[in-house]
Motif scaffolding. Structure first.
Motif, mmCIF file in Angstrom:
data_model
loop_
_atom_site.group_PDB
_atom_site.id
_atom_site.type_symbol
_atom_site.label_atom_id
_atom_site.label_comp_id
_atom_site.label_asym_id
_atom_site.label_seq_id
_atom_site.Cartn_x
_atom_site.Cartn_y
_atom_site.Cartn_z
ATOM 1 N N PHE A 43 70.851 45.220 31.602
ATOM 2 C CA PHE A 43 70.794 46.371 32.652
ATOM 3 C C PHE A 43 69.201 45.568 33.098
ATOM 4 C CE2 PHE A 43 70.005 49.980 33.236
ATOM 5 C CZ PHE A 43 70.516 50.962 34.533
ATOM 6 N N TRP A 44 69.166 46.594 34.320
ATOM 7 C CA TRP A 44 67.754 46.117 34.855
ATOM 8 C C TRP A 44 67.723 47.705 35.637
ATOM 9 C CZ3 TRP A 44 63.966 42.617 34.838
ATOM 10 C CH2 TRP A 44 64.199 41.710 34.225
ATOM 11 N N ASP A 45 66.592 48.413 35.019
ATOM 12 C CA ASP A 45 66.697 49.995 35.611
ATOM 13 C C ASP A 45 65.715 49.929 37.293
ATOM 14 O OD1 ASP A 45 65.841 52.324 35.873
ATOM 15 O OD2 ASP A 45 63.725 52.030 35.826
ATOM 16 N N VAL A 46 65.430 48.545 37.441
ATOM 17 C CA VAL A 46 65.053 48.402 38.966
ATOM 18 C C VAL A 46 66.501 48.463 39.691
ATOM 19 C CG1 VAL A 46 62.613 48.030 38.322
ATOM 20 C CG2 VAL A 46 64.380 46.400 38.340
ATOM 21 N N ILE A 47 67.010 48.097 39.279
ATOM 22 C CA ILE A 47 68.059 47.811 40.618
ATOM 23 C C ILE A 47 69.283 49.687 39.637
ATOM 24 C CG2 ILE A 47 70.364 46.626 40.547
ATOM 25 C CD1 ILE A 47 69.737 44.150 38.945
ATOM 26 N N PHE A 48 69.184 49.462 39.237
ATOM 27 C CA PHE A 48 69.983 50.754 38.843
ATOM 28 C C PHE A 48 69.014 52.113 39.898
ATOM 29 C CE2 PHE A 48 69.656 55.045 37.324
ATOM 30 C CZ PHE A 48 71.207 55.454 37.272
ATOM 31 N N ASP A 49 67.941 51.735 40.120
ATOM 32 C CA ASP A 49 67.073 52.476 41.433
ATOM 33 C C ASP A 49 66.398 52.084 42.560
ATOM 34 O OD1 ASP A 49 65.904 54.632 38.503
ATOM 35 O OD2 ASP A 49 64.427 53.465 38.349
ATOM 36 N N GLY A 50 67.163 51.139 42.460
ATOM 37 C CA GLY A 50 67.362 50.440 44.085
ATOM 38 C C GLY A 50 66.333 49.465 44.658
ATOM 39 N N GLN A 51 64.958 49.968 43.555
ATOM 40 C CA GLN A 51 64.264 48.982 43.660
ATOM 41 C C GLN A 51 63.823 47.268 43.981
ATOM 42 O OE1 GLN A 51 60.923 49.808 40.679
ATOM 43 N NE2 GLN A 51 62.131 52.367 40.716
ATOM 44 N N ASP A 78 67.432 44.173 44.873
ATOM 45 C CA ASP A 78 68.612 44.449 44.765
ATOM 46 C C ASP A 78 68.682 42.982 43.471
ATOM 47 O OD1 ASP A 78 68.277 45.200 47.885
ATOM 48 O OD2 ASP A 78 67.794 43.283 48.674
ATOM 49 N N PRO A 79 70.176 43.589 43.837
ATOM 50 C CA PRO A 79 70.930 42.397 42.757
ATOM 51 C C PRO A 79 71.183 41.615 43.489
ATOM 52 C CG PRO A 79 72.059 44.520 43.224
ATOM 53 C CD PRO A 79 71.595 44.266 44.087
ATOM 54 N N VAL A 80 70.916 40.600 41.709
ATOM 55 C CA VAL A 80 71.024 39.091 41.943
ATOM 56 C C VAL A 80 72.688 37.984 42.189
ATOM 57 C CG1 VAL A 80 68.588 38.215 40.642
ATOM 58 C CG2 VAL A 80 71.113 38.106 40.070
ATOM 59 N N TRP A 81 73.248 38.899 42.209
ATOM 60 C CA TRP A 81 74.714 38.833 42.708
ATOM 61 C C TRP A 81 75.249 39.908 42.669
ATOM 62 C CZ3 TRP A 81 78.745 39.981 39.280
ATOM 63 C CH2 TRP A 81 78.322 40.547 37.878
ATOM 64 N N PRO A 82 76.735 39.391 43.786
ATOM 65 C CA PRO A 82 77.322 40.705 43.942
ATOM 66 C C PRO A 82 77.743 41.331 42.454
ATOM 67 C CG PRO A 82 77.969 39.014 44.998
ATOM 68 C CD PRO A 82 77.554 38.533 44.640
ATOM 69 N N TYR A 83 78.090 42.815 42.900
ATOM 70 C CA TYR A 83 78.280 44.162 42.452
ATOM 71 C C TYR A 83 77.792 44.016 40.390
ATOM 72 C CZ TYR A 83 82.415 43.653 45.143
ATOM 73 O OH TYR A 83 82.915 43.716 45.683
ATOM 74 N N GLN A 84 76.383 43.199 40.734
ATOM 75 C CA GLN A 84 75.734 43.311 39.340
ATOM 76 C C GLN A 84 75.006 44.823 38.844
ATOM 77 O OE1 GLN A 84 71.285 40.807 39.626
ATOM 78 N NE2 GLN A 84 71.751 41.454 37.356
ATOM 79 N N GLY A 85 75.176 45.198 39.920
ATOM 80 C CA GLY A 85 74.801 46.873 39.768
ATOM 81 C C GLY A 85 75.604 47.618 39.025
ATOM 82 N N LEU A 86 77.003 46.960 39.174
ATOM 83 C CA LEU A 86 77.759 48.087 38.537
ATOM 84 C C LEU A 86 77.929 47.040 36.583
ATOM 85 C CD1 LEU A 86 80.880 48.788 41.089
ATOM 86 C CD2 LEU A 86 78.825 49.966 40.072
#
Length: 230
Positions: A64-72, A74-82
């Motif tokens: 879990f990456w807070d920087v991805i969660f905050d939008g700072q 980009d995810p390294v693969w599709p749907y990683q943010g979820l």
């Protein structure tokens, strides 16, 4: 003197004559899946198989990456943010981290399975892992990855204590043991946080516990035949 109402059939009883519920197969499979992941990465860390880069890759893709969660970032693969809301719980920092989490998970998880059944126990693991990650993302401000099943572990404890809270309330028993447990958990988190010099995701512990406690209001204990108890 009035006789207190009986405990719900699904609530584990600890006595000399009644054994604790066995560890269900679903829980062994859950712990085993995390064990396989950590076993492979631990062997890779030692150059026995693969390469130490494997752990960095696993963290990059599954933590879990807070920087991805905050939008700072980009995810390294599709749907990683979820997906990272759940995948982080199946990864650990090292073998000791895995063992500490899963010893507790086995001990408390079998009680949870005895209360609500093995299928809901797995769902509770996922729900509380997601809840822990959500609170971590909302509070933490860090570029470091967050991994581990401790959010779900605290979620199991939260659910367990909520069931006990409800039983004690209905039976007119003291709620002090519940408060003492919560206070002890809070103090333990503070102590470990300073011992590890801040390298502990207490936010995930808080989120998991709250999610587990809340789920206790919705899921009632079940009897052996699967019927919900009041």
């Amino acid at each position: 003197m009035t006789t207190p109402p009986p405990l719900p059939p699904g609530l584990p009883r600890i006595s000399r004559s009644v054994a604790l519920p066995p560890v269900p197969l679903s829980l062994w499979l859950l712990v085993g899946a995390m064990g396989v992941a950590e076993g492979v990465l631990s062997l890779a860390d030692r150059d026995i198989i693969g390469t130490p880069i494997w752990r960095y890759a696993a963290l990059n893709y599954g933590a879990f990456w807070d920087v991805i969660f905050d939008g700072q970032v980009d995810p390294v693969w599709p749907y990683q943010g979820l997906a990272m809301f759940a995948t982080h719980a199946f990864l650990h920092g090292d073998l000791m981290h895995y063992l500490l989490n899963n010893v507790i998970l086995l001990a408390v998880g079998k009680l949870i399975a005895g209360i609500i059944g093995p299928f809901r126990m797995i769902l509770l693991f996922l729900i509380t892992a997601i809840g822990g990650a959500l609170v971590y993302g909302l509070i933490a401000q860090t570029g470091h990855p967050m991994v581990g099943a401790s959010g779900a572990v605290f979620g199991f404890i939260g659910f367990w204590k909520q069931v006990e809270f409800r039983v004690r309330l209905r039976r007119g028993m003291s709620l002090r043991p519940i408060g003492s447990m919560i206070l002890a958990l809070a103090i333990a988190n503070v102590v470990v946080f300073f011992l590890l010099q801040g390298r502990m995701a207490w936010e995930a512990h808080l989120g998991g516990f709250v999610a587990g406690w809340l789920m206790g209001w919705f899921w009632r204990p079940v009897s052996r035949d699967g019927a919900a108890t009041p």
